[in-house]
Enzyme design. Structure first.
Site, mmCIF file in Angstrom:
data_model
loop_
_atom_site.group_PDB
_atom_site.id
_atom_site.type_symbol
_atom_site.label_atom_id
_atom_site.label_comp_id
_atom_site.label_asym_id
_atom_site.label_seq_id
_atom_site.Cartn_x
_atom_site.Cartn_y
_atom_site.Cartn_z
ATOM 1 N N ASP A 278 -1.110 -5.760 9.428
ATOM 2 C CA ASP A 278 -2.205 -4.696 9.112
ATOM 3 C C ASP A 278 -3.488 -5.467 8.660
ATOM 4 O OD1 ASP A 278 -3.582 -2.552 7.873
ATOM 5 O OD2 ASP A 278 -1.984 -1.965 6.656
ATOM 6 N N LYS B 229 -13.643 -0.686 5.855
ATOM 7 C CA LYS B 229 -14.153 -1.270 4.490
ATOM 8 C C LYS B 229 -15.395 -2.303 5.240
ATOM 9 C CE LYS B 229 -10.447 0.329 2.905
ATOM 10 N NZ LYS B 229 -9.912 1.088 2.234
ATOM 11 N N TRP C 21 0.968 -1.215 -0.025
ATOM 12 C CA TRP C 21 -0.048 0.080 0.095
ATOM 13 C C TRP C 21 0.997 1.472 0.055
ATOM 14 C CZ3 TRP C 21 -2.063 2.830 4.960
ATOM 15 C CH2 TRP C 21 -2.944 3.736 4.381
#
Ligand code: LMR
Length: 400
Positions: free
Chosen positions: A215, A250, A134
């Site tokens: 993560d 999300k 990311w």
């Protein structure tokens, strides 16, 4: 600079974050029919990102029952932190005396706090990060003063995972170095490690006494809530210490509410409270206390069996919809067949940077600079257009 010259005049150009720049470029494009497949948000078939029904219900309860807005403290909503912990860690680890946690502003806040913890409390001050990753990972750790060591991970053009290369690099790591891992639904590569692969990673992390930082930003959107937590739980059980940076953006659809948490496993119960203070201090210096709304909503959902069931059903519906879209995307062209083995919201297209730019310029189709496409942002209506735009480029890749 003289006493009268304007300030900030000596600035040099800085590269903007790729995903934020992409959002701006998309907004500035006035062509009708432009397609946003960049930033990772879920959309339904009408192209909108609805507030989940369980979230709406919890918000109503919150508005009706919240007695005050006084500060909760640096840890945030501790009921949220405790109840949420069971989702990634499982009920029995939540009772472990070595576990501590606190609410953070989103998953990014959790990662930044993890980075501060590594910077202030480890001698190597170094984190291993696989490539690609990311785009915000490296800046987050750098900003905290942590050095970056890259290890091989995935080659997008040949669509191959290099686990042997990753393990070989980690065999050279020193005790006390951190290792950043995507818990599930790797962003951008869509890779999920198998249980055997997780075993190898946990083994090297434990043997070399690394500090895994997981993560976990997409739990429930890959193979399901339990399966997506496999690696996190294994690392918790195997490693002396580990950190878990969690995002509800999300899986609860709370994006702008900035709802996250950081948990840490201390090496023993005696050091847990000292570790907790070591986490609280940089949080206090950065944001003092985290924003409340999203965390209160998640707590209300998790306190109610009925709302929890509703949330799980909605999440499962989203997961299946994204899987269906992935299947149809993979079916667009033989060169995309490999996308079937990826999971989560993103697909890494086997295309070069020129193709990404041509899609943007010639077709108004926005995907991330590295070829990452937000599968969860696709609709069935957009599929044929995407297929037609991609076809010539994918043909080239196949021939090459
Ligand atoms: C993404 O990768 O698109 C998301 O995690 C959103 C973000 O903040 O970059």
């Amino acid at each position: 600079m003289t006493a009268t010259s304007p300030l900030f005049t000596g600035l040099t150009d800085q590269a903007a974050d790729g995903l934020l720049a992409l959002m701006l470029a998309y907004r500035a494009d006035d062509r009708p029919g432009k397609l946003d497949l960049g930033i990772g948000v879920y959309r339904d078939d009408s192209g909108t990102t609805p507030v989940m029904a369980a979230v709406k219900a919890a918000e109503r309860i919150l508005v009706d029952t919240q007695p005050t807005k006084v500060y909760l403290g640096v840890d945030g909503d501790t009921g949220y932190v405790q109840r949420l912990a069971a989702i990634p860690l499982g009920a029995e680890r939540v009772r472990d005396e070595r576990l501590i946690g606190m609410q953070t502003p989103g998953g990014t806040g959790a990662l930044r706090l993890a980075a501060e913890l590594v910077a202030a409390n480890t001698a190597p001050r170094r984190v291993w990060i696989g490539t690609p990753t990311w785009p915000n990972h490296v800046p987050i750790f750098r900003a905290a003063g942590v050095a970056i060591a890259e290890h091989p991970f995935y080659d997008p053009l040949s669509q191959s995972l290099d686990l042997d290369g990753m393990i070989a690099a980690l065999e050279t790591a020193s005790a006390g170095e951190a290792l950043l891992l995507h818990g599930c639904c790797h962003n951008p590569a869509g890779i999920d490690f198998t249980p055997d692969q997780w075993e190898r990673i946990a083994d090297v992390a434990a043997r070399r006494r690394l500090i895994p930082i997981v993560d976990l930003a997409y739990q429930g959107l890959g193979r399901g809530l339990e399966a997506d937590a496999y690696g996190t739980r294994l690392l918790f059980d195997r490693c002396e210490t580990m950190l878990l940076a969690y995002s509800c953006d999300k899986n609860f659809g709370l994006y702008r509410e900035r709802t996250g948490a950081l948990w840490a496993k201390a090496p023993d119960a005696a050091s847990a409270s000292r570790l907790h203070v070591a986490m609280r201090n940089p949080a206090r210096a950065a944001w003092s206390m985290p924003p409340d709304h999203g965390a209160a909503v998640v707590r209300i959902i998790l306190e109610s069996e009925e709302l929890t069931r509703q949330w799980r059903d909605e999440l499962e519906h989203m997961r299946r919809r994204v899987l269906g879209l992935r299947e149809r995307l993979a079916g667009l062209h033989p060169a995309l067949a490999g996308l079937r083995s990826q999971t989560g919201m993103f697909a890494m297209l086997p295309v070069a940077h020129d193709t990404v730019m041509a899609l943007r310029r010639d077709h108004g189709i926005y995907i991330a600079d590295d070829g990452r496409l937000n599968v969860a942002g696709l609709t069935d209506a957009a599929m044929p257009r995407l297929g037609a735009a991609l076809a010539p480029w994918l043909g080239d890749v196949r021939a090459g």
